[in-house]
Write an enzyme that holds these catalytic residues in place. Structure first.
Site, PDB file in Angstrom:
ATOM      1  N   CYS A  64       0.824  -1.201   0.000  1.00 20.77           N
ATOM      2  CA  CYS A  64       0.000   0.000   0.000  1.00 20.77           C
ATOM      3  C   CYS A  64       0.861   1.255   0.000  1.00 20.77           C
ATOM      4  O   CYS A  64       1.912   1.298   0.637  1.00 20.77           O
ATOM      5  CB  CYS A  64      -0.856   0.054   1.261  1.00 20.77           C
ATOM      6  SG  CYS A  64      -1.820  -1.414   1.638  1.00 20.77           S
ATOM      7  N   CYS A  65       0.400   2.257  -0.709  1.00 16.65           N
ATOM      8  CA  CYS A  65       0.931   3.615  -0.611  1.00 16.65           C
ATOM      9  C   CYS A  65      -0.235   4.552  -0.917  1.00 16.65           C
ATOM     10  O   CYS A  65      -1.353   4.100  -1.130  1.00 16.65           O
ATOM     11  CB  CYS A  65       2.141   3.835  -1.522  1.00 16.65           C
ATOM     12  SG  CYS A  65       1.799   3.832  -3.289  1.00 16.65           S
ATOM     13  N   TRP A  66       0.024   5.852  -0.945  1.00 18.77           N
ATOM     14  CA  TRP A  66      -1.070   6.812  -1.091  1.00 18.77           C
ATOM     15  C   TRP A  66      -1.961   6.493  -2.292  1.00 18.77           C
ATOM     16  O   TRP A  66      -3.177   6.435  -2.175  1.00 18.77           O
ATOM     17  CB  TRP A  66      -0.509   8.225  -1.158  1.00 18.77           C
ATOM     18  CG  TRP A  66      -1.559   9.285  -1.033  1.00 18.77           C
ATOM     19  CD1 TRP A  66      -1.896  10.209  -1.978  1.00 18.77           C
ATOM     20  CD2 TRP A  66      -2.406   9.543   0.089  1.00 18.77           C
ATOM     21  NE1 TRP A  66      -2.897  11.020  -1.517  1.00 18.77           N
ATOM     22  CE2 TRP A  66      -3.234  10.629  -0.236  1.00 18.77           C
ATOM     23  CE3 TRP A  66      -2.556   8.956   1.335  1.00 18.77           C
ATOM     24  CZ2 TRP A  66      -4.181  11.140   0.635  1.00 18.77           C
ATOM     25  CZ3 TRP A  66      -3.504   9.462   2.211  1.00 18.77           C
ATOM     26  CH2 TRP A  66      -4.301  10.541   1.848  1.00 18.77           C
ATOM     27  N   THR A  67      -1.366   6.279  -3.466  1.00 16.77           N
ATOM     28  CA  THR A  67      -2.164   5.957  -4.653  1.00 16.77           C
ATOM     29  C   THR A  67      -2.174   4.460  -4.954  1.00 16.77           C
ATOM     30  O   THR A  67      -3.033   3.993  -5.694  1.00 16.77           O
ATOM     31  CB  THR A  67      -1.623   6.668  -5.910  1.00 16.77           C
ATOM     32  OG1 THR A  67      -0.327   6.167  -6.204  1.00 16.77           O
ATOM     33  CG2 THR A  67      -1.606   8.175  -5.729  1.00 16.77           C
ATOM     34  N   LEU A 108      -4.000   3.826  -0.269  1.00 10.88           N
ATOM     35  CA  LEU A 108      -4.407   4.231   1.077  1.00 10.88           C
ATOM     36  C   LEU A 108      -5.421   5.368   1.021  1.00 10.88           C
ATOM     37  O   LEU A 108      -6.234   5.520   1.925  1.00 10.88           O
ATOM     38  CB  LEU A 108      -3.174   4.662   1.890  1.00 10.88           C
ATOM     39  CG  LEU A 108      -2.177   3.561   2.214  1.00 10.88           C
ATOM     40  CD1 LEU A 108      -0.933   4.150   2.880  1.00 10.88           C
ATOM     41  CD2 LEU A 108      -2.814   2.488   3.090  1.00 10.88           C
TER      42      LEU A 108
END
Length: 145
Positions: A64-67, A108
Site C-alpha cells: 500500500c501507498c497513497w495511490t 491508502l
C-alpha cells in the site's frame, strides 16, 4: 496463509489491512510503517514484501501507498512477482483469474474499509484460470521479467 503486508504510513486502511487479514485467519508479515524499526518509504517496504513472496517466506503480499501505483511498481521489480493495483472487487478477481497475481496493491487514499473487505473477498476467492490461453499469457509475463 502467510501474507506480507507493506505500507509507507499508518493512514487510511493500512492498519485495517493487517487486522482484516488476521480476522480471516492469515498471518501478516508487516513491513515499512507497519513494522517497528523498518524503513517507511513505499519503494523499500513494497520491495521487502514482494521479496517475501518471491523467496517463499509468504504466499502472497498486500502493498500500500497513497495511490497504490508506486507500491505496485516497486513490487513488480522483483522477479516472479505479479502485482496488481486493485481499486475494486472485480479488478481483484480478474487479477487473480487472468494474471495469477500474487501481490495485491492498494491505495491508502482511495480504499475505504468496506471496499477493502470487498476487494479482499474477491482476491481470496479468486483462483488462476486453467484456460490454456490464460496460462500461456501468464508464462509470457514471467518471461519478460
Amino acid at each position: 496463509m502467510r501474507i506480507a503486508v507493506a505500507a509507507d504510513e499508518r493512514t487510511g486502511v493500512a492498519e485495517a489491512v493487517v487486522d482484516e487479514l488476521r480476522k480471516r485467519g492469515h498471518e501478516p508479515l508487516p513491513h515499512g510503517a507497519l513494522a517497528d524499526g523498518e524503513r517507511e518509504d513505499w519503494a523499500w517496504a513494497s520491495e521487502a514484501a514482494a521479496r517475501d513472496v518471491a523467496e517463499g517466506r509468504a504466499e502472497q503480499a498486500v502493498v500500500c501507498c497513497w495511490t497504490g501505483t508506486g507500491a505496485s511498481i516497486a513490487a513488480n521489480k522483483v522477479p516472479g512477482i505479479r502485482a496488481a493495483l486493485c481499486g475494486d472487487a472485480e479488478t481483484a478477481r480478474g487479477a487473480r483469474k487472468w494474471n495469477d497475481a500474487n501481490v495485491l496493491a492498494l491505495s491508502l487514499r482511495g480504499t475505504s474499509e468496506p471496499l477493502l473487505g470487498e476487494i479482499l473477498d474477491a482476491w481470496f476467492e479468486g483462483r488462476p484460470s486453467a484456460e490454456p490461453s490464460d496460462l500461456e499469457n501468464i508464462r509470457h509475463v514471467d518471461e519478460i521479467g
